[in-house]
Design an enzyme around this catalytic site. Structure first.
Site, PDB file in Angstrom:
ATOM      1  N   LYS A  60       0.851  -1.189   0.000  1.00  0.00           N
ATOM      2  CA  LYS A  60       0.000   0.000   0.000  1.00  0.00           C
ATOM      3  C   LYS A  60       0.887   1.240   0.000  1.00  0.00           C
ATOM      4  O   LYS A  60       1.942   1.255   0.669  1.00  0.00           O
ATOM      5  CB  LYS A  60      -0.901  -0.025   1.243  1.00  0.00           C
ATOM      6  CG  LYS A  60      -1.943   1.074   1.296  1.00  0.00           C
ATOM      7  CD  LYS A  60      -2.885   0.886   2.489  1.00  0.00           C
ATOM      8  CE  LYS A  60      -3.966   1.946   2.568  1.00  0.00           C
ATOM      9  NZ  LYS A  60      -4.897   1.725   3.698  1.00  0.00           N
TER      10      LYS A  60
ATOM     11  N   SER B  45      -9.825   1.676   2.609  1.00  0.00           N
ATOM     12  CA  SER B  45      -8.934   2.441   1.771  1.00  0.00           C
ATOM     13  C   SER B  45      -7.870   1.595   1.061  1.00  0.00           C
ATOM     14  O   SER B  45      -7.278   2.073   0.099  1.00  0.00           O
ATOM     15  CB  SER B  45      -8.238   3.511   2.604  1.00  0.00           C
ATOM     16  OG  SER B  45      -7.430   2.915   3.596  1.00  0.00           O
TER      17      SER B  45
ATOM     18  N   SER C 266     -10.039  -0.774   6.773  1.00  0.00           N
ATOM     19  CA  SER C 266      -9.416  -0.648   5.447  1.00  0.00           C
ATOM     20  C   SER C 266      -8.669  -1.864   4.927  1.00  0.00           C
ATOM     21  O   SER C 266      -8.270  -1.864   3.763  1.00  0.00           O
ATOM     22  CB  SER C 266      -8.475   0.549   5.432  1.00  0.00           C
ATOM     23  OG  SER C 266      -9.225   1.711   5.273  1.00  0.00           O
TER      24      SER C 266
HETATM   25  N1  GLN Z   1     -13.325   4.124   5.933  1.00  0.00           N
HETATM   26  C1  GLN Z   1     -12.797   4.487   7.207  1.00  0.00           C
HETATM   27  C2  GLN Z   1     -12.312   5.914   7.156  1.00  0.00           C
HETATM   28  O1  GLN Z   1     -12.509   6.520   6.183  1.00  0.00           O
HETATM   29  C3  GLN Z   1     -11.662   3.559   7.579  1.00  0.00           C
HETATM   30  C4  GLN Z   1     -10.444   3.808   6.796  1.00  0.00           C
HETATM   31  C5  GLN Z   1      -9.274   3.018   7.241  1.00  0.00           C
HETATM   32  O2  GLN Z   1      -9.412   1.975   7.896  1.00  0.00           O
HETATM   33  N2  GLN Z   1      -8.102   3.513   6.919  1.00  0.00           N
HETATM   34  O3  GLN Z   1     -11.751   6.430   8.072  1.00  0.00           O
END
Ligand code: GLN
Length: 493
Positions: free
Chosen positions: A79, A154, A178
């Protein structure tokens, strides 16, 4: 497509060690496949083909000298919020579009030492804020099962790359879901380890009390192999825990007789699509039929999780992202405007809308006069939730529930509906708030789209989580169905 590409990490590793294929040949096959699949899926921000071939040559030299280790010569990807020495690390943000870190994140260093081959840096929502990878400043990524749908986020690039066989495993990060949510959407396995199990050194921080790095893979066994490589105390991260790191492959036993599984009632409400609930309940029924003891449990505070998270995560983000000031990293705009003018112009030009909103909300929640009403209250809620998990874990060994309320949604469907987008994480966020390990494994299909079963464990009990996941995987025999995502099959035909 070369059939070696749909093998698991464990399987390809055997072939490398038996000299059925060399690391260089394998890497070349993966790079060729990427050149065909990537224009459709767009999982990468920065592919690194030359680096990959160089690393493959080094890995082959180690294999030739008789060295044996499960990651030696295996193509993987990372990532783009994990620092890689000499390879740009953008966090899918304009503000870091040209940032080349001078050092490796600890997890990257460990994978490098284990001999893995890095094929590239993967797309994500900007600074890991989002649930669809549509908030990347570069381009959206598509779901290999249906190219009109999102891969989740994400870590959408990380999940899509594994599903599309462009890497045998990837790393993602999980602050509120995410890793698990995109794994569920893309029909692959994703593990968020316990907070403190894996070093966060070199992970670009979003919300430091919630962030964890973890693997996305095709099988639970591969997940254990990756976790073995990245887990453990790191002097560079004071929150990494000095606990014995077990061999996570010890979890790979089919027998789950007598394991007590809790089914949290609240995780089947909250907008969970009936077909998703039914698919997951069927999976739980199968686990029960082979000896798991299943009981319903309740975590009432889980229903407050989204409200708690969307105070705490933006608060931490507003503080963490203060460092992007045009002085130390990446983009600089308006150098002629004096230092305040330059910072304002840089941040206005560098951050996307979602990130900007969160910084503003977080700054507001932390400001004097509002701190007690928002931040402190949310912290208290977090503690109550954690206590409820502790209570439930006195009665059961692990919890089982859906990973997400629905399968993957369409690209563009929720970008203008922030609440609906955030609800995609309603079942994963409680796990981060409590710092627990959570695994998503594919458990079936709804409308031809993959659905994830989430397995949640006690702190530092990844072994039980992986064991339940492995047992499920052996029972489910979904492996053949998962081998070639339908959307991608059309493209490659
Ligand atoms: N969708 C959640 C957010 O926008 C979690 C994102 C994540 O786990 N990085 O914060």
């Amino acid at each position: 497509m070369n059939e070696l590409l749909s093998l698991s990490l464990a399987e390809i590793s055997q072939k490398l060690q038996n000299r059925e294929i060399s690391a260089v040949e394998l890497t070349e096959a993966v790079l060729t496949h990427i050149s065909v699949a990537e224009p459709q899926v767009q999982a990468f921000i920065t592919p690194t083909p030359e680096l990959a071939l160089e690393m493959a040559r080094q890995a082959q030299a180690r294999l030739d000298s008789g060295e044996r280790s499960p990651l030696l010569g295996v193509p993987i990807a990372l990532k783009d919020n994990l620092c890689t020495a000499g390879v740009r690390t953008t966090c899918a943000s304009r503000i870091l579009h040209n940032f080349v870190p001078p050092y490796d994140a600890t997890v990257v260093k460990r994978l490098r030492e284990a001999g893995a081959v890095f094929v590239g840096k993967l797309n994500m929502d900007e600074f890991a804020m989002g649930s669809s990878t549509e908030f990347s400043a570069f381009h959206p990524t598509r779901n290999p099962w249906d190219l009109e749908r999102v891969p989740g986020g994400s870590s959408g690039g990380s999940a899509a790359a594994v599903a599309a066989h462009m890497a045998y495993a990837t790393l993602g990060s999980d602050t509120g879901g995410s890793i698990r949510q995109p794994a569920a959407f893309c029909g692959v396995v994703g593990l968020k380890p316990t907070y403190g199990r894996v070093s966060r050194y070199g992970l670009v921080a979003y919300a430091s009390s919630l962030d964890q790095i973890g693997p996305i893979t095709k099988t639970v066994e591969d997940c254990a192999i990756m976790l073995n490589a990245i887990a453990g105390k790191d002097p560079h991260d004071a929150t990494s825990v000095n606990l014995h790191t077990p061999d996570f492959r010890d979890a790979l036993i089919e027998d789950i007789k007598g394991i007590r599984l809790g089914v949290p009632r609240e995780f089947f409400a909250q907008g969970v699509q009936p077909e998703v609930a039914e698919t997951v309940r069927k999976a739980i029924g199968l686990l029960e039929s082979v000896g798991a003891e299943v009981q319903e449990v309740s975590l009432p505070m889980a229903e407050q999780s989204l409200a708690i998270y969307y105070i705490l995560a933006p608060a931490e983000c507003s503080s963490n992202l203060a460092r992007y000031d045009g002085v130390r990293y990446g983009l600089r705009v308006g150098a002629e405007k004096g230092h305040i003018g330059m910072m304002e112009a840089t941040r206005a030009a560098g951050f996307g809308k979602e990130v900007t909103q969160r910084i503003i909300i977080g700054t507001y929640a932390l400001s004097s006069g509002y701190y007690d009403a928002f931040y402190l209250k949310a912290q208290k809620g977090r503690t109550l939730l954690r206590q409820q998990f502790d209570e439930v874990f006195r009665q059961v060994d692990a919890l089982v529930c859906p990973t997400t309320p629905t399968p993957a949604f369409k690209l563009g469907e929720l970008v203008d509906d922030p609440l609906a987008m955030k609800l995609a994480d309603v079942l994963t966020i409680p796990v981060n708030l409590a710092g627990l390990p959570g695994l998503s494994v594919p458990c079936g299909f709804v409308n031809d789209l993959p659905v994830g079963l989430q397995i949640i464990g006690k702190p530092f009990d990844e072994l039980t989580v992986l064991r339940v996941g492995y047992a499920w995987e052996q029972l489910a025999c979904l492996q053949d169905e998962l081998r070639m995502p339908r959307g991608l099959a059309k493209v490659l035909a």
